[in-house]
Design a protein around this motif. Structure first.
Motif, PDB file in Angstrom:
ATOM      1  N   LEU A   1       6.690   2.906   3.147  1.00  0.00           N
ATOM      2  CA  LEU A   1       5.238   3.022   3.201  1.00  0.00           C
ATOM      3  C   LEU A   1       4.745   4.280   2.472  1.00  0.00           C
ATOM      4  O   LEU A   1       3.776   4.239   1.731  1.00  0.00           O
ATOM      5  CB  LEU A   1       4.783   3.045   4.664  1.00  0.00           C
ATOM      6  CG  LEU A   1       3.302   3.132   4.926  1.00  0.00           C
ATOM      7  CD1 LEU A   1       2.579   1.906   4.375  1.00  0.00           C
ATOM      8  CD2 LEU A   1       3.048   3.274   6.428  1.00  0.00           C
ATOM      9  N   ARG A   2       5.421   5.404   2.699  1.00  0.00           N
ATOM     10  CA  ARG A   2       5.081   6.677   2.064  1.00  0.00           C
ATOM     11  C   ARG A   2       6.368   7.382   1.673  1.00  0.00           C
ATOM     12  O   ARG A   2       7.366   7.295   2.378  1.00  0.00           O
ATOM     13  CB  ARG A   2       4.294   7.592   3.007  1.00  0.00           C
ATOM     14  CG  ARG A   2       2.988   6.989   3.526  1.00  0.00           C
ATOM     15  CD  ARG A   2       1.945   6.916   2.426  1.00  0.00           C
ATOM     16  NE  ARG A   2       0.662   6.460   2.924  1.00  0.00           N
ATOM     17  CZ  ARG A   2       0.242   5.200   2.865  1.00  0.00           C
ATOM     18  NH1 ARG A   2       1.005   4.259   2.342  1.00  0.00           N
ATOM     19  NH2 ARG A   2      -0.955   4.882   3.308  1.00  0.00           N
ATOM     20  N   ASP A   3       6.319   8.121   0.565  1.00  0.00           N
ATOM     21  CA  ASP A   3       7.511   8.824   0.101  1.00  0.00           C
ATOM     22  C   ASP A   3       7.080  10.146  -0.513  1.00  0.00           C
ATOM     23  O   ASP A   3       6.321  10.157  -1.473  1.00  0.00           O
ATOM     24  CB  ASP A   3       8.257   7.971  -0.927  1.00  0.00           C
ATOM     25  CG  ASP A   3       9.624   8.507  -1.239  1.00  0.00           C
ATOM     26  OD1 ASP A   3      10.503   8.420  -0.372  1.00  0.00           O
ATOM     27  OD2 ASP A   3       9.804   9.030  -2.356  1.00  0.00           O
TER      28      ASP A   3
ATOM     29  N   GLY B   1       0.248   2.433  -4.505  1.00  0.00           N
ATOM     30  CA  GLY B   1       0.387   0.996  -4.590  1.00  0.00           C
ATOM     31  C   GLY B   1       1.625   0.520  -5.330  1.00  0.00           C
ATOM     32  O   GLY B   1       2.151   1.209  -6.205  1.00  0.00           O
ATOM     33  N   ARG B   2       2.050  -0.644  -4.928  1.00  0.00           N
ATOM     34  CA  ARG B   2       3.242  -1.266  -5.510  1.00  0.00           C
ATOM     35  C   ARG B   2       3.059  -1.513  -7.004  1.00  0.00           C
ATOM     36  O   ARG B   2       3.977  -1.313  -7.789  1.00  0.00           O
ATOM     37  CB  ARG B   2       3.515  -2.576  -4.778  1.00  0.00           C
ATOM     38  CG  ARG B   2       4.869  -3.166  -5.087  1.00  0.00           C
ATOM     39  CD  ARG B   2       5.071  -4.525  -4.458  1.00  0.00           C
ATOM     40  NE  ARG B   2       4.958  -4.470  -3.014  1.00  0.00           N
ATOM     41  CZ  ARG B   2       4.678  -5.526  -2.257  1.00  0.00           C
ATOM     42  NH1 ARG B   2       4.476  -6.706  -2.790  1.00  0.00           N
ATOM     43  NH2 ARG B   2       4.591  -5.409  -0.953  1.00  0.00           N
ATOM     44  N   GLU B   3       1.865  -1.920  -7.410  1.00  0.00           N
ATOM     45  CA  GLU B   3       1.636  -2.215  -8.830  1.00  0.00           C
ATOM     46  C   GLU B   3       1.699  -0.961  -9.687  1.00  0.00           C
ATOM     47  O   GLU B   3       2.185  -1.003 -10.812  1.00  0.00           O
ATOM     48  CB  GLU B   3       0.308  -2.948  -9.029  1.00  0.00           C
ATOM     49  CG  GLU B   3       0.101  -3.453 -10.446  1.00  0.00           C
ATOM     50  CD  GLU B   3       1.298  -4.199 -11.045  1.00  0.00           C
ATOM     51  OE1 GLU B   3       1.655  -3.908 -12.216  1.00  0.00           O
ATOM     52  OE2 GLU B   3       1.895  -5.064 -10.365  1.00  0.00           O
ATOM     53  N   ALA B   4       1.233   0.171  -9.173  1.00  0.00           N
ATOM     54  CA  ALA B   4       1.338   1.428  -9.923  1.00  0.00           C
ATOM     55  C   ALA B   4       2.806   1.796 -10.130  1.00  0.00           C
ATOM     56  O   ALA B   4       3.194   2.245 -11.218  1.00  0.00           O
ATOM     57  CB  ALA B   4       0.601   2.548  -9.197  1.00  0.00           C
ATOM     58  N   PHE B   5       3.633   1.594  -9.091  1.00  0.00           N
ATOM     59  CA  PHE B   5       5.066   1.848  -9.222  1.00  0.00           C
ATOM     60  C   PHE B   5       5.665   0.924 -10.272  1.00  0.00           C
ATOM     61  O   PHE B   5       6.444   1.356 -11.124  1.00  0.00           O
ATOM     62  CB  PHE B   5       5.774   1.642  -7.879  1.00  0.00           C
ATOM     63  CG  PHE B   5       7.255   1.875  -7.951  1.00  0.00           C
ATOM     64  CD1 PHE B   5       7.784   3.123  -7.711  1.00  0.00           C
ATOM     65  CD2 PHE B   5       8.126   0.827  -8.257  1.00  0.00           C
ATOM     66  CE1 PHE B   5       9.158   3.342  -7.784  1.00  0.00           C
ATOM     67  CE2 PHE B   5       9.489   1.033  -8.338  1.00  0.00           C
ATOM     68  CZ  PHE B   5      10.004   2.291  -8.096  1.00  0.00           C
ATOM     69  N   ALA B   6       5.279  -0.355 -10.236  1.00  0.00           N
ATOM     70  CA  ALA B   6       5.810  -1.329 -11.200  1.00  0.00           C
ATOM     71  C   ALA B   6       5.422  -0.946 -12.626  1.00  0.00           C
ATOM     72  O   ALA B   6       6.252  -1.004 -13.532  1.00  0.00           O
ATOM     73  CB  ALA B   6       5.310  -2.729 -10.854  1.00  0.00           C
ATOM     74  N   ALA B   7       4.178  -0.539 -12.825  1.00  0.00           N
ATOM     75  CA  ALA B   7       3.725  -0.169 -14.168  1.00  0.00           C
ATOM     76  C   ALA B   7       4.504   1.039 -14.686  1.00  0.00           C
ATOM     77  O   ALA B   7       4.933   1.062 -15.848  1.00  0.00           O
ATOM     78  CB  ALA B   7       2.227   0.125 -14.159  1.00  0.00           C
ATOM     79  N   ALA B   8       4.710   2.042 -13.835  1.00  0.00           N
ATOM     80  CA  ALA B   8       5.465   3.230 -14.253  1.00  0.00           C
ATOM     81  C   ALA B   8       6.912   2.861 -14.565  1.00  0.00           C
ATOM     82  O   ALA B   8       7.492   3.366 -15.531  1.00  0.00           O
ATOM     83  CB  ALA B   8       5.409   4.296 -13.160  1.00  0.00           C
ATOM     84  N   SER B   9       7.479   1.981 -13.777  1.00  0.00           N
ATOM     85  CA  SER B   9       8.864   1.552 -13.999  1.00  0.00           C
ATOM     86  C   SER B   9       9.002   0.765 -15.293  1.00  0.00           C
ATOM     87  O   SER B   9       9.956   0.951 -16.047  1.00  0.00           O
ATOM     88  CB  SER B   9       9.360   0.709 -12.823  1.00  0.00           C
ATOM     89  OG  SER B   9       9.406   1.493 -11.652  1.00  0.00           O
TER      90      SER B   9
ATOM     91  N   ASP C   1       0.805  -1.218   0.000  1.00  0.00           N
ATOM     92  CA  ASP C   1       0.000   0.000   0.000  1.00  0.00           C
ATOM     93  C   ASP C   1       0.844   1.278   0.000  1.00  0.00           C
ATOM     94  O   ASP C   1       0.410   2.332   0.461  1.00  0.00           O
ATOM     95  CB  ASP C   1      -0.965  -0.001   1.186  1.00  0.00           C
ATOM     96  CG  ASP C   1      -0.263  -0.141   2.529  1.00  0.00           C
ATOM     97  OD1 ASP C   1       0.906  -0.585   2.575  1.00  0.00           O
ATOM     98  OD2 ASP C   1      -0.894   0.198   3.553  1.00  0.00           O
ATOM     99  N   VAL C   2       2.038   1.216  -0.562  1.00  0.00           N
ATOM    100  CA  VAL C   2       2.935   2.364  -0.651  1.00  0.00           C
ATOM    101  C   VAL C   2       2.259   3.514  -1.402  1.00  0.00           C
ATOM    102  O   VAL C   2       1.419   3.281  -2.279  1.00  0.00           O
ATOM    103  CB  VAL C   2       4.267   1.955  -1.338  1.00  0.00           C
ATOM    104  CG1 VAL C   2       4.056   1.615  -2.805  1.00  0.00           C
ATOM    105  CG2 VAL C   2       5.338   3.014  -1.161  1.00  0.00           C
ATOM    106  N   VAL C   3       2.610   4.745  -1.026  1.00  0.00           N
ATOM    107  CA  VAL C   3       2.131   5.930  -1.743  1.00  0.00           C
ATOM    108  C   VAL C   3       3.331   6.834  -1.984  1.00  0.00           C
ATOM    109  O   VAL C   3       4.094   7.124  -1.058  1.00  0.00           O
ATOM    110  CB  VAL C   3       1.046   6.698  -0.948  1.00  0.00           C
ATOM    111  CG1 VAL C   3       0.642   7.979  -1.689  1.00  0.00           C
ATOM    112  CG2 VAL C   3      -0.168   5.815  -0.709  1.00  0.00           C
ATOM    113  N   PHE C   4       3.487   7.278  -3.236  1.00  0.00           N
ATOM    114  CA  PHE C   4       4.545   8.209  -3.618  1.00  0.00           C
ATOM    115  C   PHE C   4       3.907   9.558  -3.945  1.00  0.00           C
ATOM    116  O   PHE C   4       3.002   9.630  -4.775  1.00  0.00           O
ATOM    117  CB  PHE C   4       5.299   7.707  -4.852  1.00  0.00           C
ATOM    118  CG  PHE C   4       6.066   6.443  -4.613  1.00  0.00           C
ATOM    119  CD1 PHE C   4       7.377   6.492  -4.146  1.00  0.00           C
ATOM    120  CD2 PHE C   4       5.493   5.201  -4.838  1.00  0.00           C
ATOM    121  CE1 PHE C   4       8.096   5.331  -3.917  1.00  0.00           C
ATOM    122  CE2 PHE C   4       6.202   4.029  -4.603  1.00  0.00           C
ATOM    123  CZ  PHE C   4       7.507   4.102  -4.145  1.00  0.00           C
TER     124      PHE C   4
END
Length: 131
Positions: free
Chosen positions: A122-124, A49-57, A36-39
């Motif tokens: 968790l948050r950044d 979310g982790r999946e949103a980070f993965a998709a952007a990466s 449930d990470v949030v950037f």
């Protein structure tokens, strides 16, 4: 676990993040963050979310090379949460050529200790701007 060990683990997580980013190692990066990470990024909506980070990466995979350096200013731990303030410098170089971008700024990160004792991002809040 001692506070000294907690600080070491958080510093190691940040170091591993920087190294994995320069290797474009998405698998390692994903293991460093909570599901449930949030950037929070300037001028953009939150990335949730982790999946949103993965998709952007994945969208930028193979297109850029990233080098970074974190200068940790402070780590504070309260129970199963911690925050870290650091100054980050980043160089982004297009693989196919083009201008290199230099970014720098303060980062405020919140970490959560998982039941197994491992710290995860968790948050950044990323305040990088052109340097």
């Amino acid at each position: 676990m001692s506070e000294k060990e907690d600080h070491r683990q958080i510093r190691d997580l940040i170091s591993t993040w920087i190294e994995a980013s320069s290797r474009n190692d998405l698998d390692t990066l994903l293991t460093l963050m909570a599901e449930d990470v949030v950037f929070l990024r300037p001028g953009q909506p939150p990335m949730r979310g982790r999946e949103a980070f993965a998709a952007a990466s994945r969208a930028s995979a193979g297109q850029i090379h990233v080098e970074g350096k974190a200068d940790i200013q402070e780590i504070q731990i309260t129970g199963d949460h911690a925050y870290c303030w650091n100054f980050l410098t980043v160089t982004i170089t297009p693989v196919q050529g083009g201008p290199t971008k230099h970014l720098a700024g303060h980062i405020l990160s919140i970490f959560r200790r998982e039941p197994n004792g491992r710290w995860l991002l968790l948050r950044d809040a990323n305040l990088l701007v052109p340097a």
